[in-house]
Scaffold this active site. Structure first.
Site, PDB file in Angstrom:
ATOM      1  CE  LYS A  24      -4.352  -0.066   0.664  1.00 39.02           C
ATOM      2  NZ  LYS A  24      -5.191  -0.724  -0.359  1.00 39.02           N
ATOM      3  CB  THR A  52      -2.437  -3.452  -0.651  1.00 38.48           C
ATOM      4  OG1 THR A  52      -3.751  -3.193  -1.108  1.00 38.48           O
ATOM      5  CG2 THR A  52      -1.630  -4.162  -1.713  1.00 38.48           C
ATOM      6  NE  ARG A  68      25.569  31.111 -10.377  1.00 41.62           N
ATOM      7  CZ  ARG A  68      25.448  29.930 -10.972  1.00 41.62           C
ATOM      8  NH1 ARG A  68      24.893  29.846 -12.168  1.00 41.62           N
ATOM      9  NH2 ARG A  68      25.879  28.826 -10.384  1.00 41.62           N
ATOM     10  CD  GLN A 112      27.379  21.613 -12.086  1.00 40.86           C
ATOM     11  OE1 GLN A 112      27.211  22.741 -11.622  1.00 40.86           O
ATOM     12  NE2 GLN A 112      27.225  21.354 -13.378  1.00 40.86           N
ATOM     13  CG  HIS A 126      18.358  29.001 -14.458  1.00 40.67           C
ATOM     14  ND1 HIS A 126      19.656  28.706 -14.127  1.00 40.67           N
ATOM     15  CD2 HIS A 126      17.924  27.967 -15.209  1.00 40.67           C
ATOM     16  CE1 HIS A 126      19.997  27.549 -14.664  1.00 40.67           C
ATOM     17  NE2 HIS A 126      18.960  27.076 -15.321  1.00 40.67           N
TER      18      HIS A 126
HETATM   19  O1  LIG Z   1      25.961  26.234 -11.379  1.00 38.68           O
HETATM   20  C1  LIG Z   1      25.762  26.073 -12.592  1.00 38.68           C
HETATM   21  N1  LIG Z   1      26.132  24.906 -13.185  1.00 38.68           N
HETATM   22  C2  LIG Z   1      25.925  24.657 -14.503  1.00 38.68           C
HETATM   23  O2  LIG Z   1      26.272  23.576 -15.021  1.00 38.68           O
HETATM   24  C3  LIG Z   1      25.275  25.652 -15.252  1.00 38.68           C
HETATM   25  N2  LIG Z   1      24.880  25.732 -16.550  1.00 38.68           N
HETATM   26  C4  LIG Z   1      24.257  26.935 -16.702  1.00 38.68           C
HETATM   27  O3  LIG Z   1      23.731  27.330 -17.790  1.00 38.68           O
HETATM   28  N3  LIG Z   1      24.264  27.642 -15.534  1.00 38.68           N
HETATM   29  C5  LIG Z   1      24.880  26.855 -14.604  1.00 38.68           C
HETATM   30  N4  LIG Z   1      25.133  27.040 -13.289  1.00 38.68           N
END
Ligand SMILES: O=c1[nH]c(=O)c2[nH]c(=O)[nH]c2[nH]1
Length: 304
Positions: free
Chosen positions: A20, A65, A182, A225, A253
């Site tokens: 479930k 379930t 940014r 990343q 973004h």
């Molecule tokens: O932190 C980011 N990693 C990316 O791989 C990436 N690609 C992107 O267009 N902006 C960003 N910003």
């Protein structure tokens, strides 16, 4: 029981599980006038000797379930504890009660309620939902092998500076300008695998969350990343009981709006918060000597 078998000359039954999904459970502790609320979404999946249910229409081994749902509520009668503890109890219950159930997967989402602040202080029995963040726990059993994965999702964070993105590949497809200052925003989704089951799960969860937030806040970001990786490394450094973490983080973004048509400059103050498309950054951060778990870990998260 049907007399004809549905086995086939050309097909066999592969891996399977059933149960479930999303049993909504709210438990109130009312031993004192200051109530406690636990709000869970519990999914139970059983594995074991279930072939005949599929191939013969023989349901003798089928723990319905509906019964699994009832079990969730019944075991909650006298308390649930942490999500990890409750999932472990469910696993122990099903595998010890039904000889042919050899394992399974129990997943719990926990929603946050906080006491409503009043002029007399925090209210005893009135609560307000604590944002969108969800805590998760998954227990998987395969015979005697038990492992616990904790996590969180929809932990939405934003930093308004100390984030840049420069030096990326430039070719005929590149239109993105380099950004030295940014906005960085994401919804953190993370899962981490424990090497033990005898933990203070609440305390470790709180500390992992604290470390992730602190890293996000205090470390200069060169890319999402890199921020993700730093968050994972910092958790592994402070928590030896964690073998590895998996992250899935959208890059939410925020584009600078061009105000020049209005005769204005935009000194990094007015942004368009795009909802899609978004970057999607996913990675596993592992302890160097972590023993890879069998298929279970890979199937826990659904990402990476
Ligand atoms: O932190 C980011 N990693 C990316 O791989 C990436 N690609 C992107 O267009 N902006 C960003 N910003």
């Amino acid at each position: 029981m049907p007399t004809t078998s549905t086995t086939s000359d050309i097909a066999i039954l592969g891996e399977n599980q059933y149960g479930k999904a999303e049993v909504r459970l709210v438990r109130i502790e009312r031993e004192t006038p200051r109530h406690e609320i636990t709000d869970l979404n519990v999914s139970s999946q059983l594995r074991g000797d279930l072939d005949a249910i599929h191939t013969e229409g023989d349901n003798a081994h089928c723990v319905a379930t509906d019964s699994q749902k009832n079990t969730v509520y019944s075991l909650a009668r006298d308390g649930v504890g942490t999500p990890e503890e409750f999932a472990l109890r469910l696993g122990e219950h099903f595998t010890s009660t039904y000889g042919w159930i050899t394992g399974g997967r129990w997943e719990i989402e926990k929603y946050t309620w906080v006491r409503i602040p009043t002029s007399d202080g925090e209210h005893d029995h009135s609560f307000v939902r604590g944002g969108t963040e969800v805590r998760t726990a998954v227990v998987q059993r395969d015979g005697d092998e038990v492992f616990v994965v904790a996590g969180l999702q929809d932990l939405t964070v934003l930093k308004s500076t100390a984030s840049e993105f420069v030096g990326f590949t430039r070719d005929s497809y590149t239109t993105l300008p380099e950004a030295t200052d940014r906005i960085l925003a994401t919804d953190v989704k993370a899962r981490w695998r424990y090497t033990r089951t005898d933990l203070d799960f609440d305390a470790v969860f709180d500390d992992v969350r604290r470390i992730m937030l602190e890293q996000f806040a205090t470390q200069h970001s060169y890319a999402l990343q890199q921020t993700l990786y730093q968050m994972g490394v910092a958790v592994l450094e402070e928590h030896p009981e964690i073998a590895e973490l998996k992250f899935s983080m959208p890059n939410k973004h925020h584009f600078l709006v061009d105000l020049s048509p209005f005769g204005q400059d935009n000194p990094n103050v007015v942004f368009f918060a795009a909802d899609r498309p978004y970057g999607l950054i996913e990675a596993t951060v592992q302890r160097k000597d972590a023993q890879p778990e069998p298929r279970a870990w890979a199937t826990v998260t659904g990402f990476c």
